[in-house]
Design a protein around this motif. Structure first.
Motif, mmCIF file in Angstrom:
data_model
loop_
_atom_site.group_PDB
_atom_site.id
_atom_site.type_symbol
_atom_site.label_atom_id
_atom_site.label_comp_id
_atom_site.label_asym_id
_atom_site.label_seq_id
_atom_site.Cartn_x
_atom_site.Cartn_y
_atom_site.Cartn_z
ATOM 1 N N LEU A 142 -24.759 -4.823 4.021
ATOM 2 C CA LEU A 142 -24.368 -6.139 3.499
ATOM 3 C C LEU A 142 -23.514 -5.984 2.242
ATOM 4 O O LEU A 142 -22.520 -6.686 2.053
ATOM 5 N N PHE A 143 -23.900 -5.036 1.404
ATOM 6 C CA PHE A 143 -23.139 -4.739 0.180
ATOM 7 C C PHE A 143 -21.707 -4.321 0.533
ATOM 8 O O PHE A 143 -20.728 -4.822 -0.033
ATOM 9 N N ALA A 144 -21.584 -3.437 1.519
ATOM 10 C CA ALA A 144 -20.264 -2.919 1.917
ATOM 11 C C ALA A 144 -19.395 -4.023 2.511
ATOM 12 O O ALA A 144 -18.186 -4.089 2.244
ATOM 13 N N LYS A 145 -20.004 -4.908 3.313
ATOM 14 C CA LYS A 145 -19.244 -6.005 3.931
ATOM 15 C C LYS A 145 -18.780 -6.992 2.868
ATOM 16 O O LYS A 145 -17.647 -7.473 2.896
ATOM 17 N N LYS A 146 -19.682 -7.289 1.937
ATOM 18 C CA LYS A 146 -19.366 -8.246 0.878
ATOM 19 C C LYS A 146 -18.173 -7.759 0.047
ATOM 20 O O LYS A 146 -17.215 -8.488 -0.187
ATOM 21 N N TRP A 147 -18.214 -6.486 -0.357
ATOM 22 C CA TRP A 147 -17.140 -5.961 -1.205
ATOM 23 C C TRP A 147 -15.855 -5.735 -0.424
ATOM 24 O O TRP A 147 -14.760 -5.836 -0.984
ATOM 25 N N LYS A 158 -27.246 -1.365 21.917
ATOM 26 C CA LYS A 158 -28.267 -2.324 21.475
ATOM 27 C C LYS A 158 -28.432 -2.329 19.944
ATOM 28 O O LYS A 158 -28.122 -1.335 19.281
ATOM 29 N N PRO A 159 -28.927 -3.459 19.423
ATOM 30 C CA PRO A 159 -29.227 -3.512 17.989
ATOM 31 C C PRO A 159 -30.336 -2.513 17.642
ATOM 32 O O PRO A 159 -31.233 -2.286 18.454
ATOM 33 N N VAL A 160 -30.231 -1.927 16.439
ATOM 34 C CA VAL A 160 -31.218 -0.940 16.018
ATOM 35 C C VAL A 160 -32.005 -1.482 14.827
ATOM 36 O O VAL A 160 -31.435 -1.997 13.860
ATOM 37 N N LYS A 161 -33.313 -1.414 14.950
ATOM 38 C CA LYS A 161 -34.183 -1.849 13.849
ATOM 39 C C LYS A 161 -34.148 -0.794 12.747
ATOM 40 O O LYS A 161 -34.410 0.388 13.006
ATOM 41 N N VAL A 162 -33.764 -1.232 11.548
ATOM 42 C CA VAL A 162 -33.629 -0.268 10.443
ATOM 43 C C VAL A 162 -34.324 -0.735 9.174
ATOM 44 O O VAL A 162 -34.652 -1.913 9.020
ATOM 45 N N ASP A 163 -34.505 0.205 8.268
ATOM 46 C CA ASP A 163 -35.109 -0.030 6.968
ATOM 47 C C ASP A 163 -34.254 -1.005 6.139
ATOM 48 O O ASP A 163 -33.039 -1.067 6.301
ATOM 49 N N GLU A 164 -34.903 -1.723 5.246
ATOM 50 C CA GLU A 164 -34.211 -2.665 4.369
ATOM 51 C C GLU A 164 -33.117 -1.979 3.547
ATOM 52 O O GLU A 164 -32.080 -2.584 3.257
ATOM 53 N N ASP A 165 -33.344 -0.748 3.180
ATOM 54 C CA ASP A 165 -32.348 -0.012 2.381
ATOM 55 C C ASP A 165 -31.024 0.127 3.133
ATOM 56 O O ASP A 165 -29.956 0.205 2.509
ATOM 57 N N ILE A 166 -31.076 0.167 4.466
ATOM 58 C CA ILE A 166 -29.841 0.258 5.263
ATOM 59 C C ILE A 166 -29.179 -1.110 5.371
ATOM 60 O O ILE A 166 -27.967 -1.247 5.185
ATOM 61 N N ILE A 167 -29.992 -2.146 5.639
ATOM 62 C CA ILE A 167 -29.475 -3.521 5.714
ATOM 63 C C ILE A 167 -28.738 -3.863 4.411
ATOM 64 O O ILE A 167 -27.602 -4.356 4.427
ATOM 65 N N ASP A 168 -29.401 -3.573 3.280
ATOM 66 C CA ASP A 168 -28.816 -3.887 1.969
ATOM 67 C C ASP A 168 -27.481 -3.178 1.766
ATOM 68 O O ASP A 168 -26.526 -3.758 1.267
ATOM 69 N N LEU A 169 -27.434 -1.904 2.134
ATOM 70 C CA LEU A 169 -26.209 -1.112 1.965
ATOM 71 C C LEU A 169 -25.062 -1.707 2.784
ATOM 72 O O LEU A 169 -23.935 -1.857 2.286
ATOM 73 N N VAL A 188 -20.435 5.745 5.857
ATOM 74 C CA VAL A 188 -20.767 5.143 4.561
ATOM 75 C C VAL A 188 -20.508 6.104 3.407
ATOM 76 O O VAL A 188 -20.962 5.882 2.278
ATOM 77 N N GLY A 189 -19.743 7.147 3.689
ATOM 78 C CA GLY A 189 -19.483 8.188 2.686
ATOM 79 C C GLY A 189 -18.867 7.685 1.385
ATOM 80 O O GLY A 189 -19.112 8.254 0.319
ATOM 81 N N GLY A 199 -9.857 -4.875 1.342
ATOM 82 C CA GLY A 199 -10.112 -4.393 2.695
ATOM 83 C C GLY A 199 -9.632 -2.985 2.982
ATOM 84 O O GLY A 199 -9.301 -2.657 4.117
ATOM 85 N N LYS A 200 -9.592 -2.142 1.958
ATOM 86 C CA LYS A 200 -9.189 -0.755 2.189
ATOM 87 C C LYS A 200 -10.409 0.137 2.460
ATOM 88 O O LYS A 200 -10.373 1.023 3.300
ATOM 89 N N THR A 201 -11.474 -0.106 1.673
ATOM 90 C CA THR A 201 -12.679 0.695 1.832
ATOM 91 C C THR A 201 -13.545 0.054 2.910
ATOM 92 O O THR A 201 -14.231 -0.928 2.674
ATOM 93 N N ASN A 202 -13.492 0.629 4.101
ATOM 94 C CA ASN A 202 -14.095 0.019 5.277
ATOM 95 C C ASN A 202 -15.118 0.981 5.903
ATOM 96 O O ASN A 202 -14.752 2.035 6.423
ATOM 97 N N ILE A 203 -16.398 0.580 5.873
ATOM 98 C CA ILE A 203 -17.419 1.468 6.438
ATOM 99 C C ILE A 203 -17.333 1.530 7.965
ATOM 100 O O ILE A 203 -17.923 2.387 8.590
ATOM 101 N N ALA A 204 -16.538 0.615 8.568
ATOM 102 C CA ALA A 204 -16.389 0.625 10.036
ATOM 103 C C ALA A 204 -15.251 1.542 10.490
ATOM 104 O O ALA A 204 -14.850 1.515 11.643
ATOM 105 N N MET A 205 -14.729 2.358 9.550
ATOM 106 C CA MET A 205 -13.613 3.264 9.853
ATOM 107 C C MET A 205 -14.072 4.620 10.394
ATOM 108 O O MET A 205 -13.269 5.560 10.496
ATOM 109 N N GLY A 206 -15.376 4.719 10.708
ATOM 110 C CA GLY A 206 -15.938 6.015 11.081
ATOM 111 C C GLY A 206 -15.244 6.723 12.237
ATOM 112 O O GLY A 206 -15.201 7.954 12.281
ATOM 113 N N ALA A 207 -14.673 5.927 13.176
ATOM 114 C CA ALA A 207 -13.988 6.566 14.305
ATOM 115 C C ALA A 207 -12.791 7.369 13.802
ATOM 116 O O ALA A 207 -12.517 8.473 14.292
#
Lengths: 134, 367
Positions: free
Chosen positions: B113-118, B100-111, B191-192, B124-132
Motif C-alpha cells: 500500500l505504501f509503494a502504491k501510494k507513493w 489466486k490471491p495470496v493471504k499475507v502478513d500485515e507487514d506485506i500489505i502495508d509495504l 520491492v528492492g 511513477g518511476k519507482t514501480n514495484i510492479a516492474m519485477g518482470a
C-alpha cells in the motif's frame, strides 16, 4: 610586616581549600576522559573473535581467520590501520577495499560473514560521524 | 567585624563552589549513557549496523536482539527470490500471479500500500510492479558478475515484452481479507527499491515504542537516526555521504557529512550494484521509460524523516531528469535532496545545504 597582612591564617585556609579543590577537580576531569585510542573489532558470524588496539601495534603482522566451511580471510594489521590482504571469497571486495582507520569505516566480507569495525575510544566531538550512507 | 564577615563570605563561597564542582563532576560520570555498536549480516543481503546510547550493556543487547529478530522476519516476508517453510512472502505472491490471491502478513500489505501510494504521489518511476523487467536485468547482471567474459546486455525486445506487464493497478490488495493478487500472470513484484528502507522505519518505530531513545540503524547504508546522541556533547548525529566519484575503497571516500536528529539519509547511486559489459558499467536503477539504467546522475541522496519515504524518493529522484527531480524534492515537506551530476558537480536543496559539513554545519547545534 606588611606582608603579614595578606597571609593570615584564615586567608591561608581559603587559598589552601581553593588549591585543593582545583587540583582535585583537574584530576577528576582528566581521569574521567579516556585516552584516545583506535580499536579494531573482528567478528565472524556475529561472534567477536579479535579485538586489537591499533595504537599499540609496533610491528605489522598478519593473521588468518577461518570459517567452519574452510573459507578464509587473511588480515594485516599495522599501527593505526587494518585491512584484508587475501580471501577465499569470489568477489574479493574486502581485499580491494584496502586499509581502514577511521571510526565510521568497516570492512565486510558477506560470503564469509566477516566484519572488521573500527571503534574510537575518544570523547565525541561536534564532527563525529556515526554512520555512512552508501 | 567587617573583616571577619568578609572572610565568612569567602569561606562560604569556597564551599559552595566546591559542592557545585563536585556535583558537576558527579553528573558527568553517573548514569551516563554509553554508545554501543553491533552488526548482523543475514538480512537484505547486506550488513546492518545498530548504534545506540543506552545506560547498560544489557539494555543495548535487548534492543539489538529485538532489532535483529524483526529484521529477519521482514527480510523473509519481503524476499522475492527465496521461499521459507510456513511463510507466504512476496515470492509466493509472484508465484501465484494470475492464479489466486495470496493471504499475507500485515507487514506485506502495508509495504505494498505504501509503494502504491507513493507511486501515485510521485512521478511513477519507482514501480514495484516492474519485477518482470528488473528480473531480466538481475539475471544478466548475475551471469555477468559470475563470468565477466560472458557478460551481455539483455536484448531490448525481451525487455520490451516484459514491460507490457508492469501496470501497478493490477496489483490487487484486499485489506479486508489480507490478500494480495497479481491480475497479470506475467507480472512480478520487485520491492528492492523500498523494502530495506521501509523495514528500517518499521523496526526503528517499534524500538522507540519500547523505550529506546537514542539510536541509529544503518541497513546497508540506509540510515535511520532517532533522537539525538546522548553523549552530553552533541545535539545531532553525523552521517557521512559516500562520494560516488571516489572509489568506495579510498581512505575517506566521503562526499560530505550531514547532521540530523530524527531522520533518514538514503542514497541511490550507479556505484551500488552494477556489472561490466564491454568495459562499460551498467547499474541496477532501471528507468521504466527506456528500460535501461538511468544516466542523469552518479548518485542522489535524500534526507527525510521516514526511512521508507527516503528510500523510495532516492530511486524516484535518481530516475527523473534534474528539473523534475528538483521540483519533486521541493514539493514535499521535510524532504531534502542532493544530486551528484555526471560531471561530478553537486546540486542540493536549500534545506540540505543548511545541514552539510561543507557549508559549516556540525553536530553541535541544530539550526
Amino acid at each position: 610586616m606588611t606582608k603579614g597582612k595578606y597571609f593570615k591564617t584564615g586567608d591561608l585556609i581559603i587559598y589552601g581549600t581553593l588549591l585543593v579543590i582545583f587540583i582535585l577537580g583537574t584530576v577528576m576531569v582528566i581521569g574521567s576522559k579516556q585516552i584516545s585510542s583506535t580499536t579494531a573489532v573482528v567478528t565472524l558470524d556475529g561472534e567477536e573473535i579479535h579485538r586489537i588496539n591499533l595504537g599499540l601495534v609496533d610491528e605489522p603482522y598478519e593473521f588468518r581467520v577461518e570459517t567452519t566451511q574452510g573459507d578464509y580471510n587473511i588480515i594485516r594489521v599495522e599501527n593505526g590501520r587494518i585491512r584484508v590482504v587475501e580471501a577465499s571469497c569470489p568477489d574479493k571486495i574486502d581485499v580491494k577495499q584496502g586499509w581502514i582507520s577511521n571510526a565510521h569505516q568497516s570492512i565486510v566480507c558477506l560470503p564469509n560473514r566477516l566484519v572488521i569495525r573500527i571503534i574510537q575510544d575518544k570523547p565525541e566531538t561536534d564532527s563525529t560521524i556515526d554512520g555512512l550512507a552508501f | 567585624m567587617r573583616k571577619s564577615k568578609l572572610k565568612l563570605t569567602a569561606i562560604l563561597l569556597t564551599v559552595l563552589l566546591g559542592v557545585a564542582g563536585a556535583f558537576a563532576i558527579y553528573q558527568g560520570t553517573a548514569h551516563r549513557y554509553e554508545k554501543h555498536t553491533e552488526s548482523f549480516l543475514d538480512t537484505f543481503d547486506t550488513v546492518t549496523i545498530v548504534v545506540a546510547y543506552t545506560r547498560t550493556q544489557e539494555e543495548f543487547d535487548t534492543y539489538f536482539e529485538k532489532t535483529h529478530q524483526r529484521f529477519r522476519e521482514l527480510h523473509r516476508l519481503y524476499d522475492i527470490y527465496q521461499e521459507y517453510p510456513g511463510i507466504n512472502n512476496i515470492k509466493t505472491i509472484n508465484d501465484n500471479a494470475g492464479i489466486k490471491p495470496v493471504k499475507v502478513d500485515e507487514d506485506i500489505i502495508d509495504l505494498i500500500l505504501f509503494a502504491k501510494k507513493w507511486y501515485k504521489q510521485a512521478h511513477g518511476k519507482t514501480n514495484i510492479a516492474m519485477g518482470a523487467v528488473t528480473g531480466i536485468w538481475h539475471e544478466y547482471r548475475e551471469t555477468g558478475r559470475n563470468d565477466p567474459e560472458a557478460a551481455q546486455l539483455p536484448p531490448m525486445n525481451k525487455l520490451k515484452a516484459a514491460a507490457q506487464h508492469t501496470d501497478i493497478d493490477k496489483v490487487i490488495v484486499d485489506t479486508a481479507n489480507g490478500t494480495v493478487f497479481l491480475e497479470d500472470s506475467n507480472m512480478r513484484l520487485d520491492v528492492g527499491a523500498i523494502a530495506k528502507g521501509y523495514a528500517t522505519e518499521v523496526v526503528m518505530r517499534e524500538m522507540a515504542a519500547q523505550g529506546l531513545k537514542s539510536a541509529m540503524i544503518s541497513a546497508g547504508g540506509n540510515i535511520r537516526a532517532m533522537g539525538k546522541p546522548l553523549d552530553g556533547i552533541r545535539e545531532r548525529w553525523g552521517v557521512g555521504i559516500q562520494d560516488p566519484r571516489a572509489s568506495i575503497f579510498s581512505d575517506d571516500g566521503l562526499l560530505d557529512v550531514v547532521f540530523i536528529n530524527d531522520g533518514s539519509v538514503v542514497s541511490s547511486g550507479d556505484y551500488q550494484r552494477y556489472y561490466i559489459v564491454d568495459g562499460k558499467p551498467f547499474h541496477h536503477l532501471i528507468d521504466p521509460a527506456t528500460l535501461m539504467p538511468a544516466a542523469h546522475y552518479r548518485a542522489v541522496s535524500i534526507v527525510a524523516e521516514d526511512s521508507g519515504v527516503a528510500d523510495f524518493l532516492s530511486t524516484e529522484l535518481f530516475l527523473l531528469p534534474f528539473t523534475e527531480s528538483k521540483e519533486l524534492a521541493e514539493s514535499i515537506d521535510g524532504v531534502e535532496a542532493l544530486w551528484v551530476m555526471p560531471d561530478g558537480t553537486v546540486e542540493a536543496t536549500q534545506g540540505m545545504l543548511r545541514i552539510m559539513r561543507s557549508q559549516g554545519a556540525s553536530g553541535a547545534k541544530a539550526k
